[in-house]
Design an enzyme around this catalytic site. Structure first.
Site, PDB file in Angstrom:
ATOM      1  N   LYS A 285       0.989  -1.794   0.253  1.00 41.34           N
ATOM      2  CA  LYS A 285       0.018   0.272   0.139  1.00 41.34           C
ATOM      3  C   LYS A 285       0.537   0.851   0.307  1.00 41.34           C
ATOM      4  CE  LYS A 285      -3.711  -2.137   2.323  1.00 41.34           C
ATOM      5  NZ  LYS A 285      -5.538  -1.871   1.365  1.00 41.34           N
ATOM      6  N   ARG A 359     -10.174 -12.061   1.916  1.00 37.10           N
ATOM      7  CA  ARG A 359     -11.561 -12.412   1.973  1.00 37.10           C
ATOM      8  C   ARG A 359     -10.882 -14.049   1.516  1.00 37.10           C
ATOM      9  NH1 ARG A 359     -11.771  -9.413  -4.163  1.00 37.10           N
ATOM     10  NH2 ARG A 359     -11.257  -7.668  -2.226  1.00 37.10           N
TER      11      ARG A 359
HETATM   12  N1  BES Z   1      -7.917  -3.394   4.484  1.00 38.51           N
HETATM   13  C1  BES Z   1      -8.843  -3.315   3.120  1.00 38.51           C
HETATM   14  C2  BES Z   1      -9.571  -2.513   2.601  1.00 38.51           C
HETATM   15  C3  BES Z   1      -9.369  -1.301   3.312  1.00 38.51           C
HETATM   16  C4  BES Z   1      -8.951   0.122   2.539  1.00 38.51           C
HETATM   17  C5  BES Z   1     -10.539  -0.725   4.606  1.00 38.51           C
HETATM   18  C6  BES Z   1      -8.588   0.938   3.047  1.00 38.51           C
HETATM   19  C7  BES Z   1     -10.539   0.113   5.290  1.00 38.51           C
HETATM   20  C8  BES Z   1      -9.596   1.135   3.949  1.00 38.51           C
HETATM   21  C9  BES Z   1      -8.561  -4.651   2.072  1.00 38.51           C
HETATM   22  O1  BES Z   1      -7.888  -5.724   2.630  1.00 38.51           O
HETATM   23  C10 BES Z   1      -7.971  -4.084   1.012  1.00 38.51           C
HETATM   24  O2  BES Z   1      -6.721  -3.878   0.445  1.00 38.51           O
HETATM   25  N2  BES Z   1      -8.448  -3.483  -0.543  1.00 38.51           N
HETATM   26  C11 BES Z   1      -8.000  -4.009  -1.420  1.00 38.51           C
HETATM   27  C12 BES Z   1      -8.937  -5.022  -2.102  1.00 38.51           C
HETATM   28  C13 BES Z   1      -8.517  -5.087  -3.713  1.00 38.51           C
HETATM   29  C14 BES Z   1      -7.487  -5.085  -4.025  1.00 38.51           C
HETATM   30  C15 BES Z   1      -9.096  -5.743  -4.640  1.00 38.51           C
HETATM   31  C16 BES Z   1      -9.075  -2.443  -2.022  1.00 38.51           C
HETATM   32  O3  BES Z   1      -9.649  -1.689  -1.897  1.00 38.51           O
HETATM   33  O4  BES Z   1      -7.888  -1.577  -2.418  1.00 38.51           O
HETATM   34 MN    MN Z   2      -5.592  -5.249   2.082  1.00 38.98          MN
END
Ligand code: BES
Ligand code: MN
Ligand code: ZN
Length: 507
Positions: A285, A359
């Protein structure tokens, strides 16, 4: 944890000699404040006449009775709080006004450093006294929250710790009043516990911490706790959680807590995402704001905190809570884009983005929990997608599922508890986005409908079992400001689940 002592009392408000005597007032339809059962009629009339207090939502007025009033009020201060206006027949909105009023009381008490409070129960149009006290207590205790564990105390000006004593005038002596008070207290303490877990940083709350708290609850309330460790996961072929954990130095845990009401009763399975820190893994990230990813365990926190109430209230339904827990780190042995994993039960998945890790751990937990416990239905909670924030912002939780009855029950529970949800569609067409050329499915479906494709992934693991998924990524923290939800993690989902369980009717 310092607790607030709650006391139902028959003492007259006038005789209370503590820090803060609190009276709440609804804004009348004719813009006149109802006096209710309060000892402050004259002062109130004056304040109204001057236009200083109308009983609007959020209205507060602090008075010093010895100067303002002939009547003998012994309290140091008098606090008038507005309850706002009644919306036609909207019970949930009325309950929420009481909760918000409670939050305002807590905020004001902290400002005044008032530790001993006396609350005159107001009459609220459309609500039973039991519900008024439940929502007010909930709001006060949820609003009276801070997390100071890692801060050095200021010796010159010690921070206000917490309301120590809250007396509530019990003019009608009903059992309902006590039950309402206890229900509000338990829900609020569970919400605060979930916030405590979430406030801990990634190095303060680990998968092992989830396991330990579950064991504590099991001992305290005679429930059964099982913790699957890495070896168990290997044996069970849980390739999802093992894959996510590959880059981490912290051992993963699959925490299972079972409450058994009776042999005949149905079983509900709750699964909560317990990702104690989400760096994204190799699909790292951006660093700005990454610290917030310590909150990626809020689903697990909500589920485990709900179990604390289940342990106390012992509802008439069997409940199994599963929290798959690990962090998601990059490292020499971390999962890589392109890798293929095999979930519990045998479904294979192509990893196209290691940041879509939630997931992966939920899939193992869902498949395992459903096979092992044969539940009548399943609800999972997870901070699963950033996309839900784009769609719904920080006010409503995203809700998806394969069974409308279950979805409707959750919608109703969320509405009643001030944790509103919004259903998103889950047509099978969305499943196309997670088809893979090399494995059964892939773990990310691109930008369009990110919340839905994440749910479509989970759906592969629940079969025909009635299931609903709550995406709390937008509501678990940065929640739209409310008096009883201070900055930081909100504890969202806890009250919805408690409400669902308290009123459980055979599915
Ligand atoms: N934990 C994150 C989701 C999240 C993002 C929660 C921002 C709160 C604030 C999750 O694990 C994630 O990174 N999801 C990705 C999925 C994508 C790579 C398909 C997302 O939402 O960007
Ligand atoms: Mn994630
Ligand atoms: Zn995550």
């Amino acid at each position: 944890m310092t607790m607030t002592e709650l006391i139902l009392t028959e003492e007259k408000p006038e005789d209370f000699s503590g820090d803060l005597l609190v009276c709440c007032f609804e804004q009348d339809k004719k813009e006149k404040v109802k006096e209710g059962r309060s000892p402050v009629g004259k002062e109130l009339k004056k304040a109204i006449a001057l236009g200083d207090f109308q009983g609007k939502e959020g209205d507060v007025l602090v008075l010093y009775p010895q100067f303002a009033e002939k009547q003998k009020i012994s309290a140091k201060r008098l606090l008038l709080v507005g309850l706002g206006k009644q919306e036609a027949d909207n019970l949930s909105a009325t309950r929420e006004r009481c909760r918000c009023c409670g939050g305002t009381i807590a905020v004001k008490a902290a400002e005044l450093k008032a530790e001993k409070l006396f609350l005159c129960l107001p009459e609220v149009a459309g609500l039973q006294e039991e519900e008024v006290v439940e929502c007010l207590v909930e709001g006060i205790l949820l609003g009276d929250y801070r997390f100071l564990k890692y801060k050095k105390p200021d010796k010159k000006e010690p921070a206000f710790q917490r309301i120590k004593e809250l007396q509530i005038s019990a003019l009608s002596s009903g059992k309902g009043l006590r039950r309402g008070m206890l229900h509000g207290q338990e829900a609020a303490y569970a919400g605060r516990k979930a916030r405590d877990m979430a406030n801990e940083p990634g190095n303060g709350w680990t998968p092992t911490s989830f396991a330990e708290y579950a064991q504590t609850l099991a001992k305290k309330h005679k429930m059964q706790c099982t913790v699957l460790d890495k070896r168990d996961m290997k044996e069970l072929k849980m390739g999802g959680i093992l894959g996510v954990n590959q880059g981490s130095a912290e051992p993963p845990k699959m925490v299972i807590l079972e409450y058994r009401a009776s042999k005949k009763a149905q079983t509900i399975l709750f699964v909560g995402k317990g990702l104690t820190f989400d760096s994204g893994g190799v699909s790292l990230k951006p660093s700005a704001g990454m610290e917030d990813m310590k909150y990626d365990m809020c689903g697990g926190a909500a589920v485990l905190s709900m179990m604390q109430v289940v342990g106390i209230e012992k509802p008439n339904v069997n409940i199994v809570a599963i929290i798959p827990s690990t962090d998601n780190m990059p490292g020499g042995s971390a999962l890589k884009p392109g890798d293929i994993i095999k979930h519990y039960g045998g479904i294979t998945s192509e990893i196209v983005n290691t940041d879509a890790e939630g997931r992966l751990i939920l899939a193992d937990a869902l498949a395992y929990g459903i096979e092992k416990y044969q539940p009548a239905c399943v609800v999972d909670l997870a901070t699963l997608t950033g996309a839900v924030i784009l769609g719904l912002g920080h006010h409503r939780t995203g809700l998806l599922g394969n069974n409308q009855d279950l979805v409707d029950r959750l919608l109703a529970a969320g509405e009643r508890t001030g944790e509103p949800l919004w259903q998103l569609p889950l047509d099978k067409e969305y499943g196309k986005q997670i088809e893979s050329d090399v494995a059964d499915i892939k773990n990310a479906g691109g930008r369009p409908a990110g919340t839905i494709t994440a749910a479509a992934y989970l759906q592969k693991f629940v079969g025909d079992t009635p299931w609903a998924h709550m995406d709390i990524a937008g509501t678990a923290w940065d929640f739209t400001k409310k008096s009883y939800v201070p900055k930081g993690p909100s504890g969202t989902g806890v009250r919805t689940l408690i409400e669902l369980v308290r009123n459980w009717k055979k599915f």
